[in-house]
Scaffold this motif. Structure first.
Motif, PDB file in Angstrom:
ATOM      1  N   TYR A  31       0.864  -1.178   0.000  1.00  0.00           N
ATOM      2  CA  TYR A  31       0.000   0.000   0.000  1.00  0.00           C
ATOM      3  C   TYR A  31       0.901   1.228   0.000  1.00  0.00           C
ATOM      4  N   LEU A  32       0.751   2.058  -1.034  1.00  0.00           N
ATOM      5  CA  LEU A  32       1.595   3.229  -1.237  1.00  0.00           C
ATOM      6  C   LEU A  32       0.794   4.492  -0.972  1.00  0.00           C
ATOM      7  N   PHE A  33       1.411   5.441  -0.254  1.00  0.00           N
ATOM      8  CA  PHE A  33       0.780   6.699   0.118  1.00  0.00           C
ATOM      9  C   PHE A  33       1.613   7.821  -0.495  1.00  0.00           C
ATOM     10  N   THR A  34       1.032   8.541  -1.461  1.00  0.00           N
ATOM     11  CA  THR A  34       1.849   9.443  -2.256  1.00  0.00           C
ATOM     12  C   THR A  34       2.125  10.762  -1.537  1.00  0.00           C
ATOM     13  N   LYS A  35       3.174  11.421  -2.001  1.00  0.00           N
ATOM     14  CA  LYS A  35       3.582  12.717  -1.463  1.00  0.00           C
ATOM     15  C   LYS A  35       3.167  13.797  -2.451  1.00  0.00           C
ATOM     16  N   ASP A  47      -4.655  -2.880  11.833  1.00  0.00           N
ATOM     17  CA  ASP A  47      -5.829  -2.011  11.835  1.00  0.00           C
ATOM     18  C   ASP A  47      -5.465  -0.544  11.999  1.00  0.00           C
ATOM     19  N   LYS A  48      -4.169  -0.245  12.102  1.00  0.00           N
ATOM     20  CA  LYS A  48      -3.705   1.137  12.167  1.00  0.00           C
ATOM     21  C   LYS A  48      -2.444   1.304  11.320  1.00  0.00           C
ATOM     22  N   GLY A  58     -10.001   2.292  10.151  1.00  0.00           N
ATOM     23  CA  GLY A  58     -11.277   2.155   9.472  1.00  0.00           C
ATOM     24  C   GLY A  58     -11.184   1.849   7.994  1.00  0.00           C
ATOM     25  N   PHE A  59      -9.989   1.514   7.523  1.00  0.00           N
ATOM     26  CA  PHE A  59      -9.800   1.166   6.112  1.00  0.00           C
ATOM     27  C   PHE A  59     -10.086  -0.318   5.904  1.00  0.00           C
ATOM     28  N   SER A  60     -10.290  -0.696   4.663  1.00  0.00           N
ATOM     29  CA  SER A  60     -10.400  -2.113   4.302  1.00  0.00           C
ATOM     30  C   SER A  60      -9.327  -2.412   3.261  1.00  0.00           C
ATOM     31  N   PRO A  61      -8.969  -3.673   3.049  1.00  0.00           N
ATOM     32  CA  PRO A  61      -7.851  -3.995   2.168  1.00  0.00           C
ATOM     33  C   PRO A  61      -7.955  -3.424   0.757  1.00  0.00           C
ATOM     34  N   ASN A  62      -9.172  -3.279   0.239  1.00  0.00           N
ATOM     35  CA  ASN A  62      -9.346  -2.810  -1.129  1.00  0.00           C
ATOM     36  C   ASN A  62     -10.005  -1.441  -1.237  1.00  0.00           C
TER      37      ASN A  62
END
Length: 293
Positions: A170-174, A225-226, A240-244
């Motif tokens: 899971y990538l979180f962009t800048k 979960d965090k 509160g996220f889910s895998p997809n």
């Protein structure tokens, strides 16, 4: 009596003006220096832990060696592990999976124009190794990016933060866009050898300016979960996220009350974070401990 009524009304007005969407929570915890980094680690960009947690592994970003550095819990440099069959194009973060496999995110993309983005799995389970090799290369391109680079108002394809969860990255962009507004994208890539389109599974926004909301690293807890995102001045706890689907993610902002170029974060345990920053002339070059409530 009139004064008491006035105070009560004023208090109600203040409560009413407090936006429900505000997610910042006060904390009594402070950022404590755990140790100073060795002098050769001036531009640390990612840290992670060995499976036994006895070794802190660290990397540097673009312009530095394709070496993984091992530190003990006191900050002593114990290992320089050369990654033989690759080069450091722009290593920006590290993560592990539950089996202790180590991954390097070679996806720094300041100009939003790279076409050779990759995540590298390295064979590094023996802390006495002097060298290692890449044993899996996960190449990817971003869903939605058609121009290299896009217009500067849409520079959302740099990345310095990722985690591994249940067989996916899971990538979180800048955000490097002109007119920065805290928006970031969440992409999913399978943890496999191959060349993939990174699937867009979330578009979210953080509050504040660049130092408050530009994402520089990420880490996930053991119960998955965090996820904690790092900024120069804050951490952001995702839940509160889910895998997809990350579209309904809840975000809790916690100020670190400390402003340096923080570039790396990892859970030491589910209540404790280690955070590393780059060294400049006046500050930084440390690993800090931060306790979550």
């Amino acid at each position: 009596m009139k004064m008491n009524i006035f105070c009560a009304v004023a208090s109600l007005l203040l409560i009413g003006c407090n936006p429900k969407t505000s997610s910042e929570q006060p904390t009594d915890d402070t950022l404590k220096v755990e140790f100073s980094l060795p002098k050769k680690l001036k531009e640390v960009s990612g840290i992670t832990l060995s499976k036994d947690k006895n070794t802190i592994w660290a990397i540097e970003d673009q312009g530095n060696k394709n070496v993984i550095y091992g530190l003990d819990q006191k900050g002593n440099l114990t290992h320089d592990v050369l990654v033989e069959n690759t080069e450091n194009r722009d290593w920006e973060d590290m993560t592990t999976d539950p089996e202790g496999n180590i991954y390097i995110g070679d996806f720094g993309n300041n100009e939003n124009d790279r076409r050779d983005l990759a995540i590298l799995k390295v064979d590094l389970k023996d802390a006495s190794q002097s060298s290692t090799k890449v044993v899996q290369t996960t190449k990817f391109h971003y869903e939605g990016q058609a121009e290299f680079p896009p217009k500067k108002s849409n520079w959302l394809y740099d990345c310095e933060a990722f985690v591994e969860m249940d067989g996916n990255f899971y990538l979180f962009t800048k955000n490097r866009s002109k007119g920065f507004d805290g928006t970031f994208l969440v992409f999913q890539v399978p943890n496999k050898e191959g060349d993939f389109e990174a699937k867009l599974i979330g578009k979210l926004k953080l509050q504040g300016g660049y130092s408050d909301a530009a994402i520089t690293s990420a880490t996930i807890n053991s119960t998955k979960d965090k996820i904690v995102l790092l900024n120069h001045k804050n951490i952001q706890i995702l839940s509160g996220f889910s895998p997809n689907d990350f579209s309904k993610t809840k975000i809790q902002k916690i100020s670190l009350n400390h402003n340096t170029q923080k570039e790396a974060i990892v859970f030491l345990d589910d209540k404790t974070l280690l955070i590393a920053d780059e060294k400049d002339k006046k500050a930084g070059g440390n690993v800090y401990r931060f306790n979550l409530k």
